[in-house]
Design a protein around this motif. Structure first.
Motif, mmCIF file in Angstrom:
data_model
loop_
_atom_site.group_PDB
_atom_site.id
_atom_site.type_symbol
_atom_site.label_atom_id
_atom_site.label_comp_id
_atom_site.label_asym_id
_atom_site.label_seq_id
_atom_site.Cartn_x
_atom_site.Cartn_y
_atom_site.Cartn_z
ATOM 1 N N PHE A 177 0.860 -1.311 -0.026
ATOM 2 C CA PHE A 177 -0.031 -0.092 0.083
ATOM 3 C C PHE A 177 0.844 1.282 0.088
ATOM 4 O O PHE A 177 0.538 2.390 -0.491
ATOM 5 C CB PHE A 177 -0.795 0.065 1.088
ATOM 6 N N THR A 178 2.011 1.274 0.592
ATOM 7 C CA THR A 178 3.033 2.456 0.712
ATOM 8 C C THR A 178 3.897 2.482 -0.322
ATOM 9 O O THR A 178 4.390 3.511 -0.458
ATOM 10 C CB THR A 178 3.946 2.054 1.883
ATOM 11 N N LEU A 179 3.543 1.606 -1.471
ATOM 12 C CA LEU A 179 4.642 1.873 -2.607
ATOM 13 C C LEU A 179 4.226 2.798 -3.802
ATOM 14 O O LEU A 179 4.712 2.935 -4.744
ATOM 15 C CB LEU A 179 4.900 0.301 -3.396
ATOM 16 N N PHE A 180 3.038 3.069 -3.544
ATOM 17 C CA PHE A 180 2.441 4.080 -4.682
ATOM 18 C C PHE A 180 2.910 5.707 -4.461
ATOM 19 O O PHE A 180 2.986 5.911 -3.197
ATOM 20 C CB PHE A 180 0.827 4.013 -4.522
ATOM 21 N N GLY A 181 3.084 6.083 -5.479
ATOM 22 C CA GLY A 181 3.402 7.857 -5.441
ATOM 23 C C GLY A 181 5.053 7.787 -5.493
ATOM 24 O O GLY A 181 5.792 6.893 -5.562
ATOM 25 N N ILE A 195 -1.776 9.122 -13.369
ATOM 26 C CA ILE A 195 -2.903 9.710 -12.628
ATOM 27 C C ILE A 195 -2.418 10.549 -11.647
ATOM 28 O O ILE A 195 -1.845 10.173 -10.765
ATOM 29 C CB ILE A 195 -3.944 8.401 -12.010
ATOM 30 N N PRO A 196 -2.730 12.106 -11.676
ATOM 31 C CA PRO A 196 -1.960 12.923 -10.802
ATOM 32 C C PRO A 196 -2.105 12.903 -9.468
ATOM 33 O O PRO A 196 -1.362 12.794 -8.725
ATOM 34 C CB PRO A 196 -2.487 14.420 -11.305
ATOM 35 N N GLY A 201 0.604 9.472 -3.404
ATOM 36 C CA GLY A 201 0.756 8.207 -2.976
ATOM 37 C C GLY A 201 -0.653 8.092 -2.363
ATOM 38 O O GLY A 201 -1.686 8.946 -2.479
ATOM 39 N N LEU A 202 -1.018 6.863 -1.779
ATOM 40 C CA LEU A 202 -2.459 6.390 -1.172
ATOM 41 C C LEU A 202 -2.461 7.085 0.201
ATOM 42 O O LEU A 202 -1.579 6.956 1.034
ATOM 43 C CB LEU A 202 -2.733 5.069 -1.304
#
Length: 677
Positions: A177-181, A195-196, A201-202
């Motif tokens: 979950f922490t790997l986005f952004g 997707i801006p 991140g989430l």
């Protein structure tokens, strides 16, 4: 240390903080007493309030809620044999029999005194350990921090209720979950798919609230009206209550000193170990007390020793679970993870630097444990009869209020409407994930530890080449080697336990493992579908990560490798160990009322849409009116009459107004405004 401690005491004695204790502890008791809510949910509810407060006051409130919830769980356990928290399951073993024998007041007062004692002893443990930790944590490098976080996630996953595989996967999904952004080292954006909104991140706070609150609220809404066998207190006055309290207080400290010390020690030690939790602490303390007793056969029949053991352990765990939070930035439990979220909200990062640079706040937290424990003792002694009324709170009244407060907590962390939408969607998905056996506590812990583990891993890989590689690096670190040995031994034991459970034992020919394999239409088929889906998604993200720079893809591919291995293990279990599914012929949704789930899900989605168009408070009023009306019909089996309808309208207006006054007028939190407000 003494200067910091004196400062912490003076901060707690400020009028605003005394008021905070007097409000937060009773609120924690109320939330803890509601079956299934627990400390994590209680902390989630007050998290939005801490955003605009001074850090010291925020810590006082969070501590009061945490301690109050751990004590409050015993109320429903004793009075209706339905534990309010996981740890209170053990309290019910002897607490409810005591109540049925006409000793409900005594049981509640034993639990109150024991909870107070556990809180005080837990606070003393934190106070004594902090100076030691101040020097010890300086010996922790990237390797030790990485391994400690990994051990915590491995433990919370492997001891999860139900399927160990799903528990470990839950922890790994939390890390993913922490790997986005944007990646923290190079600033490279991962998995944003152009997707801006994903570049940032989430939202972890929104995810935490969604995973804990939404499944619980849907479950509350779906629950049919239950006529619980309520224990009667009679008509004892406050004076008699106080005399009874003094008698029990003296008795506990005269007869149960060793029980209190032993059980509180279990709570502190188990609280320090990341991921284990209060239920394990209570069970360990209860078992130890039973073994040490001269009358072990009386346990489970209504003996005060069992209540004292359980309650002193779960409140001592509060102090223990906060030790790794402030010293290493690693939460010891899901509730401690949410506590850590409050620290993040105030722009601080828990860990060794926090312990050294924010010593005044650390000792304010410690002082708050002592003061809140005293407040809990006083409230528990003076409000015995009133505590029973907590259990009469209607589900129809809780649903909209809790969700509205969670939406506020979701929005204030980043100020984006996307976070509210994410909260609703992920919350609905979490409800189904819980039914399929995934562990939301492990997932939340993973989400909080992901960044810490990635930074530590990159530091290890940056330092180790100068020392000859990763293996020589760890060979020079005795603490890390000890941790690796523990992980290896525990993994071998889990593998041995799995193999043994899959073998047919001749002495038990009728054991489930010896029966025919479970049907593919039951849990076996669902597990196969889940594992295959996770495998395919993980492979997709693995391939996607291949195009990233090496520093940006190492940790994602490590996490994805764990998920892939667990998925393969799960598929192998379904294919070759089908006998483990014997007796599990039904799927996870067989008893689900799809019509009601659909109605509640639609209500939440419509609420999300209305927030953007009409505004937050107008939408909250509509949610309160509609869900109260629907849940009243489900609860009572008929359409509300005029009086009940007026009550619904009045409650909806007053509750929405109260939320507006508290959060917007008092604390200055501005929520999304639409056509109305």
């Amino acid at each position: 240390m003494l200067d910091y401690l004196l400062h912490g005491i003076l901060v707690c004695l400020e009028p605003i903080n005394l008021l905070a204790m007097l409000l937060s502890v009773p609120l924690g008791i109320i939330v803890g007493a509601l079956p299934g809510f627990g400390a994590a949910t209680g902390l989630v509810l007050v998290l939005p309030l801490t955003y605009t407060l001074e850090p010291g006051t925020a810590f006082v409130i969070m501590t009061g809620i945490y301690l109050g919830c751990e004590y409050g769980g015993c109320i429903s356990a004793i009075l209706i044999n339905t534990p309010g928290t996981a740890a209170a399951i053990v309290t019910a073993f002897d607490g409810n029999p005591m109540a049925k024998h006409g000793k409900a007041r005594e049981a509640l007062l034993y639990s109150n005194t024991a909870s107070f004692s556990g809180g005080i002893l837990g606070g003393l443990a934190v106070l004594l350990l902090m100076p030691i930790l101040g020097n010890f944590v300086l010996k922790f490098g990237a390797g030790e921090v990485f391994l400690l976080a990994a051990i915590g996630l491995f433990l919370v996953g492997s001891i999860s209720k139900g399927d160990m595989f799903k528990g470990v996967v839950s922890a790994a999904l939390g890390l993913f979950f922490t790997l986005f952004g944007t990646e923290s080292v190079t600033g490279f954006s991962r998995f944003d798919f152009d997707i801006p909104i994903l570049i940032g991140g989430l939202p972890i706070i929104a995810a935490m609230l969604a995973m804990f609150a939404v499944p619980q609220m849907i479950e509350v809404g779906l629950a049919a009206h239950r006529d619980q066998e309520q224990i009667s207190f009679g008509s004892t006055g406050m004076k008699d209550n106080f005399h009874l309290f003094l008698r029990i207080f003296k008795e506990v400290y005269a007869r149960q000193k060793m029980n209190l010390l032993r059980s509180s020690l279990f709570g502190v030690i188990i609280g320090i170990i990341p991921g284990v939790g209060a239920s394990v602490a209570s069970m360990a303390a209860y078992g130890s007390t039973k073994k040490a007793s001269k009358e072990p056969e009386k346990f489970g029949t209504g003996i005060a020793d069992g209540v004292v053991a359980s309650e002193s352990a779960n409140n001592a765990l509060v102090g223990g679970s906060l030790i790794p939070v402030v010293s290493l930035g690693i939460p010891g439990s899901p509730a401690a993870a949410i506590y850590m979220g409050a620290i993040f909200l105030h722009g601080m990062v828990p860990g060794p630097n926090f312990l050294i640079k924010q010593g005044d706040l650390v000792y304010t937290l410690i002082a708050a444990i002592f003061f809140c424990s005293i407040v809990q003792l006083i409230i528990g002694a003076l409000s015995i009869t009133s505590l029973a009324n907590i259990l009469k709170v209607s589900a129809s009244r809780l649903f909209s209020v809790v969700l509205a407060i969670c939406c506020i907590g979701t929005y204030v962390s980043r100020g984006l409407e996307f976070d509210i939408e994410f909260f609703i969607i992920l919350g609905l998905a979490s409800f189904f994930l819980v039914l399929m056996g995934f562990n939301m506590g492990a997932l939340v812990l993973g989400a909080f530890l992901g960044n810490t583990m990635e930074v530590s891993l990159n530091e290890i890989l940056a330092i180790s080449p100068a020392m000859g590689g990763v293996v020589p690096y760890f060979m020079t670190r005795p603490i890390a080697l000890g941790m690796l040995a523990c992980i290896l031994l525990y993994s071998l034991w889990l593998l041995y336990r799995f193999i043994r459970s899959a073998q047919c034992r001749e002495e038990e020919p009728d054991a489930p493992a010896c029966q025919a394999p479970g049907s593919w239409r039951g849990m076996r088929g669902w597990d196969m579908a889940i594992c295959l889906t996770l495998f395919l998604l993980s492979v997709f993200f693995w391939v996607e990560a291949q195009q990233y720079p090496i520093t940006a893809r190492r940790f994602p591919q490590l996490v994805l490798a764990v998920i892939i291995l667990c998925s393969l293990f799960g598929m192998g279990k379904c294919l070759f160990f089908g006998k483990l599914y014997a007796g599990r012929e039904v799927g996870p949704f067989h008893a689900l009322d799809w019509k009601r789930v659909g109605i509640l899900s639609a209500a939440l989605i419509i609420y999300c849409v209305l927030i953007v168009t009409l505004g937050f408070y107008a939408s909250t009023l509509i949610l309160a009116l509609s869900t109260c009306w629907i849940l009243e019909i489900w609860d009572k089996g008929h359409t509300p009459n005029r009086r009940e309808a007026m009550g619904i309208v009045l409650f909806s207006i007053l509750s929405t107004l109260a939320v507006y006054i508290i959060f917007t007028m008092l604390f200055g939190i501005n929520m999304p405004a639409g056509i109305l407000i």
